[in-house]
Design an enzyme around this catalytic site. Structure first.
Site, PDB file in Angstrom:
ATOM      1  N   HIS A 131       0.828  -1.206   0.000  1.00 13.24           N
ATOM      2  CA  HIS A 131       0.000   0.000   0.000  1.00 13.24           C
ATOM      3  C   HIS A 131       0.861   1.253   0.000  1.00 13.24           C
ATOM      4  O   HIS A 131       0.533   2.250  -0.628  1.00 13.24           O
ATOM      5  CB  HIS A 131      -0.905   0.018   1.238  1.00 13.24           C
ATOM      6  CG  HIS A 131      -2.215  -0.659   0.995  1.00 13.24           C
ATOM      7  ND1 HIS A 131      -2.881  -1.345   1.960  1.00 13.24           N
ATOM      8  CD2 HIS A 131      -2.976  -0.737  -0.114  1.00 13.24           C
ATOM      9  CE1 HIS A 131      -4.000  -1.826   1.461  1.00 13.24           C
ATOM     10  NE2 HIS A 131      -4.078  -1.485   0.202  1.00 13.24           N
ATOM     11  N   ARG A 184      -9.290  -6.608 -14.007  1.00 14.76           N
ATOM     12  CA  ARG A 184      -8.952  -7.990 -13.616  1.00 14.76           C
ATOM     13  C   ARG A 184      -9.798  -8.392 -12.392  1.00 14.76           C
ATOM     14  O   ARG A 184      -9.428  -8.078 -11.262  1.00 14.76           O
ATOM     15  CB  ARG A 184      -7.468  -8.086 -13.263  1.00 14.76           C
ATOM     16  CG  ARG A 184      -6.517  -7.938 -14.446  1.00 14.76           C
ATOM     17  CD  ARG A 184      -5.079  -8.013 -13.950  1.00 14.76           C
ATOM     18  NE  ARG A 184      -4.136  -8.313 -14.999  1.00 14.76           N
ATOM     19  CZ  ARG A 184      -3.302  -7.418 -15.531  1.00 14.76           C
ATOM     20  NH1 ARG A 184      -3.326  -6.167 -15.131  1.00 14.76           N
ATOM     21  NH2 ARG A 184      -2.441  -7.786 -16.466  1.00 14.76           N
ATOM     22  N   ARG A 242     -13.070  -8.273 -17.320  1.00  8.97           N
ATOM     23  CA  ARG A 242     -12.584  -9.591 -17.743  1.00  8.97           C
ATOM     24  C   ARG A 242     -13.126 -10.637 -16.788  1.00  8.97           C
ATOM     25  O   ARG A 242     -13.075 -10.476 -15.566  1.00  8.97           O
ATOM     26  CB  ARG A 242     -11.052  -9.619 -17.720  1.00  8.97           C
ATOM     27  CG  ARG A 242     -10.534 -10.993 -18.104  1.00  8.97           C
ATOM     28  CD  ARG A 242      -9.052 -11.023 -18.249  1.00  8.97           C
ATOM     29  NE  ARG A 242      -8.380 -11.051 -16.960  1.00  8.97           N
ATOM     30  CZ  ARG A 242      -7.058 -11.080 -16.831  1.00  8.97           C
ATOM     31  NH1 ARG A 242      -6.290 -11.045 -17.901  1.00  8.97           N
ATOM     32  NH2 ARG A 242      -6.499 -11.110 -15.645  1.00  8.97           N
ATOM     33  N   GLU A 278      -4.134 -14.725 -25.995  1.00  7.42           N
ATOM     34  CA  GLU A 278      -2.946 -14.885 -25.147  1.00  7.42           C
ATOM     35  C   GLU A 278      -2.267 -16.227 -25.376  1.00  7.42           C
ATOM     36  O   GLU A 278      -1.251 -16.524 -24.767  1.00  7.42           O
ATOM     37  CB  GLU A 278      -3.270 -14.802 -23.652  1.00  7.42           C
ATOM     38  CG  GLU A 278      -4.554 -14.171 -23.286  1.00  7.42           C
ATOM     39  CD  GLU A 278      -4.757 -13.999 -21.793  1.00  7.42           C
ATOM     40  OE1 GLU A 278      -3.894 -13.393 -21.152  1.00  7.42           O
ATOM     41  OE2 GLU A 278      -5.783 -14.465 -21.286  1.00  7.42           O
ATOM     42  N   ASN A 292       1.424 -10.514 -21.997  1.00  8.54           N
ATOM     43  CA  ASN A 292       2.141 -11.160 -20.885  1.00  8.54           C
ATOM     44  C   ASN A 292       2.085 -12.676 -21.055  1.00  8.54           C
ATOM     45  O   ASN A 292       3.082 -13.373 -20.926  1.00  8.54           O
ATOM     46  CB  ASN A 292       1.517 -10.774 -19.537  1.00  8.54           C
ATOM     47  CG  ASN A 292       1.376  -9.278 -19.375  1.00  8.54           C
ATOM     48  OD1 ASN A 292       2.035  -8.522 -20.079  1.00  8.54           O
ATOM     49  ND2 ASN A 292       0.518  -8.844 -18.481  1.00  8.54           N
ATOM     50  N   ASP A 293       0.894 -13.165 -21.352  1.00 10.51           N
ATOM     51  CA  ASP A 293       0.766 -14.613 -21.542  1.00 10.51           C
ATOM     52  C   ASP A 293       1.150 -15.040 -22.948  1.00 10.51           C
ATOM     53  O   ASP A 293       1.720 -16.115 -23.131  1.00 10.51           O
ATOM     54  CB  ASP A 293      -0.667 -15.057 -21.228  1.00 10.51           C
ATOM     55  CG  ASP A 293      -0.867 -15.226 -19.740  1.00 10.51           C
ATOM     56  OD1 ASP A 293       0.007 -15.856 -19.115  1.00 10.51           O
ATOM     57  OD2 ASP A 293      -1.853 -14.707 -19.201  1.00 10.51           O
ATOM     58  N   ARG A 317       6.323 -17.117 -16.827  1.00  8.95           N
ATOM     59  CA  ARG A 317       6.494 -15.685 -16.548  1.00  8.95           C
ATOM     60  C   ARG A 317       6.802 -15.384 -15.088  1.00  8.95           C
ATOM     61  O   ARG A 317       7.190 -14.274 -14.749  1.00  8.95           O
ATOM     62  CB  ARG A 317       5.266 -14.879 -17.027  1.00  8.95           C
ATOM     63  CG  ARG A 317       3.982 -15.189 -16.339  1.00  8.95           C
ATOM     64  CD  ARG A 317       2.787 -14.572 -17.060  1.00  8.95           C
ATOM     65  NE  ARG A 317       2.270 -13.393 -16.402  1.00  8.95           N
ATOM     66  CZ  ARG A 317       1.086 -12.847 -16.644  1.00  8.95           C
ATOM     67  NH1 ARG A 317       0.296 -13.366 -17.571  1.00  8.95           N
ATOM     68  NH2 ARG A 317       0.691 -11.790 -16.008  1.00  8.95           N
ATOM     69  N   CYS A 335      -3.664  -5.266 -24.082  1.00  6.37           N
ATOM     70  CA  CYS A 335      -3.732  -4.904 -22.664  1.00  6.37           C
ATOM     71  C   CYS A 335      -2.588  -5.509 -21.855  1.00  6.37           C
ATOM     72  O   CYS A 335      -2.533  -5.340 -20.649  1.00  6.37           O
ATOM     73  CB  CYS A 335      -5.078  -5.298 -22.072  1.00  6.37           C
ATOM     74  SG  CYS A 335      -5.393  -7.061 -22.155  1.00  6.37           S
TER      75      CYS A 335
HETATM   76  C1  PEP Z   1      -1.788 -10.718 -20.333  1.00  6.15           C
HETATM   77  O1  PEP Z   1      -1.613 -11.928 -20.239  1.00  6.15           O
HETATM   78  O2  PEP Z   1      -1.126  -9.972 -21.074  1.00  6.15           O
HETATM   79  C2  PEP Z   1      -2.818 -10.066 -19.501  1.00  6.15           C
HETATM   80  C3  PEP Z   1      -3.122  -8.804 -19.671  1.00  6.15           C
HETATM   81  O3  PEP Z   1      -3.413 -10.823 -18.544  1.00  6.15           O
HETATM   82  P1  PEP Z   1      -2.729 -11.176 -17.134  1.00  6.15           P
HETATM   83  O4  PEP Z   1      -1.462 -10.396 -17.031  1.00  6.15           O
HETATM   84  O5  PEP Z   1      -3.730 -10.832 -16.099  1.00  6.15           O
HETATM   85  O6  PEP Z   1      -2.499 -12.642 -17.254  1.00  6.15           O
HETATM   86 MG    MG Z   2      -3.076 -13.111 -19.234  1.00  5.87          MG
END
Ligand code: PEP
Ligand code: MG
Length: 579
Positions: free
Chosen positions: A195, A302, A338, A439, A462-463, A473, A510
């Site tokens: 925080h 999220r 989501r 993803e 990211n995925d 990751r 995203c």
């Molecule tokens: C992603 O995978 O890029 C994504 C935005 O989802 P998360 O990071 O929540 O897996």
């Molecule tokens: Mg993801």
């Protein structure tokens, strides 16, 4: 010779100032046996300390100006609520009675027990909530041992423009210190998700956590340079270096002021293409931060964070309340909610227990796979999102789709839920846009299928990078392989953007890549027109958008996409970013 101390930079900016060392450190607590006849006195002593802690926090809360953002007062309220919680206030009383021990020791035992529970949580965000318990416990302990809390305004003049060095800071202390005009702070403990870190970012305070400062390295009153972006604290710097940092600081301040001017401006490229620039959020604080940064809406909410820190899943009504509060805060701006992405590294005890332990949880029953298997978990969420759509522009987004089969199943289920709501005469938007996250490489390679059947797509880099390059990751041993510029990743992204254009399905991004300004031009040149980024990255991305002309960069971006040598890709990207 100058001294350089590194840590985790949790915000941005450079601060230069005199060191103000807050004398803290862990409070040593020892066990003392309390004679039976004095146990009740010890209990009263503990109760008085809790009351005094409450009064201190209320005084801090009242001293904060009304203009202070709600997230700051929320932190103090959280600590006040903890002081009402029996786990912290009643359990130690029992321990004093049972063990005939001193109040400090009883509190320490209870604190250790709670810390163990937090340490066992898989979710990194929740693990950091242990800090809140520590902050509240320390406050009570200081009162018990008669030590003043260090943010009582004892020396306001010395705090002005100072760089505070502390073992740890509570959010309440951070808020007070900011009001006393500090230039930045450095703590030995803490993480980027605490925080206090969230607060530092929202207050725009340069700050570093997780440093290991030894007492003789830096003295009170020394002039130091705090470079939050690099996560560096420099002491004993020579005049030339100091001059350089002052210049850099002036440039950054100027840049920030300029960026703030972009807040209400549309995200339009130099050649007039309107870019949809929205924000990613996980917490309520982020929705406000997104609005303050002038986001055009929320491109990724999220929802799994609602399911964490609890043993049961939130029911339909509770979720509806949460979604409606986001809709209300956004005042007509769109939000893409989501559906649950639990599983893999995002665990929740509200999640249905699995029949077996997966050896590769990232490849296992995660996100939509988990939701399709557990309709009892999924249906209430679908109903709540649909019902929220009656009150504002809500979009629904499905994570981790990989096959036509899954896509058809989820669309059929949404239809079924719509019919059910209709029969129950509950309001919702029949045309609420439904999108899917791309993803998984399989989904990217067959993006036309998803573009045809869905209202929009959003690339979760990211995925997508994790699954394309086969790198976990969350495993830091392979972080060095995580490369958004890998030719395979770039080609998959391009395929998705092209599929969206072919079938008139808007394509957003995203993942973190969308918020990293090194890639903004590259993505613009690939035809991306919808970016969803962390609120703190929003204005920087908008700035690059303003300074880019898509017509001038497309040819160069196409060249980059044809390269398969990482060195060449990097070289050309550098040229592109300097154009
Ligand atoms: C992603 O995978 O890029 C994504 C935005 O989802 P998360 O990071 O929540 O897996
Ligand atoms: Mg993801």
């Amino acid at each position: 010779m100058s001294i350089s101390i590194s840590g985790i930079g949790i915000s941005r900016g450079i601060a230069i100032g005199a060191v103000y060392r807050l004398e803290q450190g862990d409070i040593e607590v020892y066990e003392a046996v309390i004679p039976k006849e004095l146990v009740e006195d010890e209990i009263s002593r503990f109760r008085r300390a809790v009351r005094a802690a409450r009064q201190q926090l209320k005084a801090i809360r009242n001293s904060i100006p009304e203009t202070t953002p709600a997230d700051i007062t929320d932190f103090i309220d959280t600590h006040l609520l903890m002081l009402e919680d029996s786990l912290l206030t009643a359990a130690p009383l029992e321990l004093i009675r049972q063990r005939q021990c001193n109040a400090e020791w009883a509190l320490k035992i209870q604190r250790d027990a709670l810390a163990k529970v937090f340490d066992e949580m898989d979710d990194p965000y929740l693990r950091t909530r242990k800090d809140d318990v520590d902050h509240v416990v320390t406050r009570i302990l200081r009162i018990l041992i008669g030590q003043e809390t260090h943010t009582d305004p004892q020396d306001s003049t010395r705090l002005r423009d100072a760089i505070v060095l502390a073992h740890d800071l509570t959010p309440a202390e951070t808020a007070l210190l900011q009001h006393q005009g500090i230039a930045g702070f450095v703590t030995e403990s803490g993480g980027p998700l605490s925080h206090t870190a969230i607060l530092a970012r929202s207050l725009g305070l340069p700050a570093i956590v997780g440093t290991h400062i030894t007492p003789h390295q830096i003295r009170d009153g020394d002039t130091v340079v705090l470079d939050a972006l690099q996560g560096m604290l420099l002491a004993d710097v020579d005049t030339a270096t100091l001059k350089d940092y002052r210049r850099l600081q002036r440039e950054q301040q100027k840049h920030r002021i300029e960026l703030n001017r972009l807040k209400d401006q549309p995200a339009v490229t130099g050649d007039g293409i309107l870019i949809h620039l929205v924000a990613n959020v996980e917490l309520r604080e982020d929705v406000l931060a997104a609005r303050r940064a002038g986001a055009g809406g929320i491109g990724l909410y999220r929802t799994e964070f609602l399911f964490m820190n609890r043993s049961d899943a939130p029911d339909e009504e509770e979720q509806l309340k949460q979604y409606l509060s986001v809709v209300k805060t956004l005042k007509g701006l769109p939000v893409t909610i989501r559906t649950l992405d639990l599983g893999s590294d995002k665990k929740s005890s509200a999640e249905p227990p699995g029949e077996h332990v997966s050896a590769n949880p990232a490849l296992g029953l995660r996100a939509i796979r988990l939701c399709l298997k557990h309709a009892d978990l999924f249906r209430p969420q679908l109903r709540a999102i649909l019902r929220a759509s009656a009150k504002g522009p809500v979009h629904m987004m499905i994570p981790m789709l990989s096959s036509a089969h899954e896509l058809n199943d989820v669309l059929a289920l949404i239809d079924d839920v719509k019919q059910e709501l209709h029969r129950e005469r509950l309001a919702f938007d029949w045309n609420m846009p439904i999108g899917g996250m791309i993803e998984v490489p399989a989904a990217a390679l067959s993006a036309t299928l998803f573009a045809r059947k869905l209202d929009f797509l959003s690339i979760g880099t990211n995925d997508l990078i994790q699954y394309t390059l086969a790198i976990d990751r969350v495993d830091d041993e392979v972080t060095y392989l995580y490369d958004p510029l890998h030719p395979a990743v770039l080609r998959l992204i391009k395929m998705v953007i092209d599929a969206g254009q072919q079938y008139d399905a808007p394509v957003a991004m995203c993942g973190e890549m969308a918020g990293d300004t090194r890639y903004t031009r590259l993505l613009l040149g690939m035809g991306l027109t919808d970016f969803s980024v962390h609120p703190t990255a929003l204005l920087e991305v908008k700035d690059v958008i303003h300074h880019s002309r898509v017509a001038d960069i497309t040819c160069m971006v196409n060249n980059i996409l044809e390269q398969d040598e990482p060195v060449k890709i990097n070289e050309q990207l550098e040229v592109l970013n300097k154009m």
